[in-house]
Design a protein around this motif. Structure first.
Motif, mmCIF file in Angstrom:
data_model
loop_
_atom_site.group_PDB
_atom_site.id
_atom_site.type_symbol
_atom_site.label_atom_id
_atom_site.label_comp_id
_atom_site.label_asym_id
_atom_site.label_seq_id
_atom_site.Cartn_x
_atom_site.Cartn_y
_atom_site.Cartn_z
ATOM 1 N N THR A 68 22.394 13.973 -33.402
ATOM 2 C CA THR A 68 21.327 14.418 -32.502
ATOM 3 C C THR A 68 21.764 14.294 -31.051
ATOM 4 O O THR A 68 21.576 15.218 -30.253
ATOM 5 C CB THR A 68 20.034 13.623 -32.747
ATOM 6 N N ALA A 69 22.351 13.151 -30.692
ATOM 7 C CA ALA A 69 22.779 12.930 -29.310
ATOM 8 C C ALA A 69 23.816 13.969 -28.891
ATOM 9 O O ALA A 69 23.706 14.563 -27.802
ATOM 10 C CB ALA A 69 23.331 11.519 -29.139
ATOM 11 N N LEU A 70 24.807 14.207 -29.727
ATOM 12 C CA LEU A 70 25.837 15.190 -29.380
ATOM 13 C C LEU A 70 25.258 16.600 -29.318
ATOM 14 O O LEU A 70 25.654 17.396 -28.464
ATOM 15 C CB LEU A 70 27.002 15.111 -30.366
ATOM 16 N N GLY A 71 24.310 16.899 -30.190
ATOM 17 C CA GLY A 71 23.647 18.210 -30.130
ATOM 18 C C GLY A 71 22.894 18.404 -28.827
ATOM 19 O O GLY A 71 22.960 19.478 -28.221
ATOM 20 N N LEU A 72 22.188 17.364 -28.401
ATOM 21 C CA LEU A 72 21.485 17.428 -27.112
ATOM 22 C C LEU A 72 22.469 17.680 -25.977
ATOM 23 O O LEU A 72 22.225 18.505 -25.085
ATOM 24 C CB LEU A 72 20.738 16.117 -26.837
ATOM 25 N N LEU A 73 23.589 16.968 -26.003
ATOM 26 C CA LEU A 73 24.570 17.095 -24.925
ATOM 27 C C LEU A 73 25.257 18.457 -24.940
ATOM 28 O O LEU A 73 25.494 19.046 -23.875
ATOM 29 C CB LEU A 73 25.597 15.968 -25.030
ATOM 30 N N ARG A 74 25.557 18.974 -26.116
ATOM 31 C CA ARG A 74 26.152 20.318 -26.187
ATOM 32 C C ARG A 74 25.194 21.365 -25.636
ATOM 33 O O ARG A 74 25.601 22.262 -24.892
ATOM 34 C CB ARG A 74 26.560 20.640 -27.622
ATOM 35 N N ASP A 75 23.919 21.234 -25.993
ATOM 36 C CA ASP A 75 22.912 22.164 -25.488
ATOM 37 C C ASP A 75 22.821 22.074 -23.959
ATOM 38 O O ASP A 75 22.774 23.100 -23.276
ATOM 39 C CB ASP A 75 21.557 21.872 -26.131
ATOM 40 N N LEU A 76 22.827 20.874 -23.433
ATOM 41 C CA LEU A 76 22.782 20.701 -21.975
ATOM 42 C C LEU A 76 24.006 21.315 -21.304
ATOM 43 O O LEU A 76 23.898 21.963 -20.264
ATOM 44 C CB LEU A 76 22.682 19.220 -21.608
ATOM 45 N N GLY A 77 25.166 21.109 -21.899
ATOM 46 C CA GLY A 77 26.388 21.685 -21.328
ATOM 47 C C GLY A 77 26.331 23.201 -21.290
ATOM 48 O O GLY A 77 26.685 23.824 -20.280
ATOM 49 N N THR A 78 25.862 23.800 -22.368
ATOM 50 C CA THR A 78 25.740 25.263 -22.423
ATOM 51 C C THR A 78 24.764 25.762 -21.362
ATOM 52 O O THR A 78 25.039 26.731 -20.649
ATOM 53 C CB THR A 78 25.285 25.696 -23.832
ATOM 54 N N ARG A 79 23.622 25.088 -21.245
ATOM 55 C CA ARG A 79 22.628 25.509 -20.243
ATOM 56 C C ARG A 79 23.144 25.310 -18.820
ATOM 57 O O ARG A 79 22.865 26.127 -17.949
ATOM 58 C CB ARG A 79 21.315 24.768 -20.458
ATOM 59 N N HIS A 80 23.889 24.243 -18.583
ATOM 60 C CA HIS A 80 24.415 24.009 -17.238
ATOM 61 C C HIS A 80 25.443 25.072 -16.839
ATOM 62 O O HIS A 80 25.587 25.374 -15.660
ATOM 63 C CB HIS A 80 25.013 22.603 -17.136
ATOM 64 N N ALA A 81 26.157 25.612 -17.797
ATOM 65 C CA ALA A 81 27.130 26.671 -17.499
ATOM 66 C C ALA A 81 26.444 27.861 -16.860
ATOM 67 O O ALA A 81 26.975 28.479 -15.929
ATOM 68 C CB ALA A 81 27.857 27.097 -18.772
ATOM 69 N N ALA A 82 25.250 28.176 -17.326
ATOM 70 C CA ALA A 82 24.505 29.323 -16.794
ATOM 71 C C ALA A 82 24.035 29.108 -15.364
ATOM 72 O O ALA A 82 23.679 30.058 -14.673
ATOM 73 C CB ALA A 82 23.306 29.616 -17.690
ATOM 74 N N HIS A 83 24.060 27.866 -14.901
ATOM 75 C CA HIS A 83 23.584 27.551 -13.551
ATOM 76 C C HIS A 83 24.728 27.281 -12.578
ATOM 77 O O HIS A 83 24.492 26.815 -11.459
ATOM 78 C CB HIS A 83 22.633 26.351 -13.596
ATOM 79 N N GLY A 84 25.952 27.550 -13.005
ATOM 80 C CA GLY A 84 27.088 27.408 -12.106
ATOM 81 C C GLY A 84 27.726 26.034 -12.078
ATOM 82 O O GLY A 84 28.594 25.770 -11.245
ATOM 83 N N ALA A 85 27.320 25.152 -12.971
ATOM 84 C CA ALA A 85 27.937 23.820 -13.013
ATOM 85 C C ALA A 85 29.383 23.939 -13.463
ATOM 86 O O ALA A 85 29.745 24.823 -14.237
ATOM 87 C CB ALA A 85 27.158 22.908 -13.953
ATOM 88 N N LEU A 86 30.193 23.038 -12.968
ATOM 89 C CA LEU A 86 31.603 22.981 -13.329
ATOM 90 C C LEU A 86 31.946 21.580 -13.814
ATOM 91 O O LEU A 86 31.324 20.605 -13.394
ATOM 92 C CB LEU A 86 32.485 23.317 -12.116
ATOM 93 N N VAL A 87 32.951 21.477 -14.647
ATOM 94 C CA VAL A 87 33.402 20.178 -15.127
ATOM 95 C C VAL A 87 33.776 19.288 -13.939
ATOM 96 O O VAL A 87 33.579 18.080 -13.975
ATOM 97 C CB VAL A 87 34.582 20.348 -16.111
ATOM 98 N N GLU A 88 34.257 19.892 -12.877
ATOM 99 C CA GLU A 88 34.660 19.148 -11.682
ATOM 100 C C GLU A 88 33.481 18.427 -11.022
ATOM 101 O O GLU A 88 33.678 17.513 -10.222
ATOM 102 C CB GLU A 88 35.320 20.078 -10.662
ATOM 103 N N HIS A 89 32.266 18.822 -11.326
ATOM 104 C CA HIS A 89 31.077 18.180 -10.762
ATOM 105 C C HIS A 89 30.719 16.876 -11.472
ATOM 106 O O HIS A 89 29.990 16.046 -10.932
ATOM 107 C CB HIS A 89 29.863 19.119 -10.836
ATOM 108 N N PHE A 90 31.216 16.704 -12.677
ATOM 109 C CA PHE A 90 30.786 15.573 -13.497
ATOM 110 C C PHE A 90 31.083 14.195 -12.901
ATOM 111 O O PHE A 90 30.264 13.294 -13.041
ATOM 112 C CB PHE A 90 31.351 15.692 -14.905
ATOM 113 N N PRO A 91 32.227 13.980 -12.258
ATOM 114 C CA PRO A 91 32.443 12.646 -11.671
ATOM 115 C C PRO A 91 31.401 12.269 -10.617
ATOM 116 O O PRO A 91 30.924 11.122 -10.601
ATOM 117 C CB PRO A 91 33.843 12.747 -11.060
ATOM 118 N N ALA A 92 31.012 13.200 -9.774
ATOM 119 C CA ALA A 92 29.990 12.912 -8.760
ATOM 120 C C ALA A 92 28.646 12.622 -9.416
ATOM 121 O O ALA A 92 27.927 11.703 -9.000
ATOM 122 C CB ALA A 92 29.865 14.078 -7.776
ATOM 123 N N VAL A 93 28.322 13.384 -10.437
ATOM 124 C CA VAL A 93 27.065 13.164 -11.158
ATOM 125 C C VAL A 93 27.086 11.783 -11.820
ATOM 126 O O VAL A 93 26.107 11.027 -11.746
ATOM 127 C CB VAL A 93 26.827 14.276 -12.196
#
Length: 138
Positions: A68-93
């Protein structure tokens, strides 16, 4: 780093009563430390703040239910892609998340708790990052 669900849940229980101000603090911290990220978000953050706090709560609730946890995170990652998020943003977050949790957890925030949350965020960033990258390349 050890992912310790007990420490994560105990510290989140100390943070949760602060409600919406937790998300406000998170975004204020994030934008102060990485102003370029502000452009990825709507002018008014009320709805986004609610979603952030709900996602954190869901993650903590399902921390020991890996599928369940990994499914939630995969869904969030997919949705964040549509908003212009980049992997490079993750350390600041991640840095802003840890700073926010430390600020509101009070006595529950110990070096062991920080290590547990750091381990959680490593899973968050790896899982969301993979889904985000996959969504952007599709």
């Amino acid at each position: 780093m050890t992912l310790d669900p007990v420490l994560v849940k105990r510290s989140f229980a100390a943070v949760a009563p602060h409600g919406p101000v937790v998300a406000e603090y998170f975004y204020r911290h994030l934008f102060e430390h990485d102003p370029a990220l502000r452009g990825l978000f709507a002018e008014h953050l009320d709805e986004q703040q609610d979603r952030l706090f709900a996602a954190l709560g869901a993650l903590v609730t399902h921390l020991e239910d890996t599928d369940t946890a990994l499914g939630l995170l995969r869904d969030l990652g997919t949705r964040h892609a549509a908003h212009g998020a980049l992997v490079e943003h993750f350390p600041a977050v991640g840095a802003s998340l840890l700073a926010t949790l430390a600020h509101y957890a009070g006595d529950e925030w110990t070096p062991e708790t920080e290590a547990a949350w750091t381990a959680v965020y490593a899973v968050v960033s790896d899982t969301m990052g993979a889904a985000l990258t996959e969504a952007r390349s599709a």
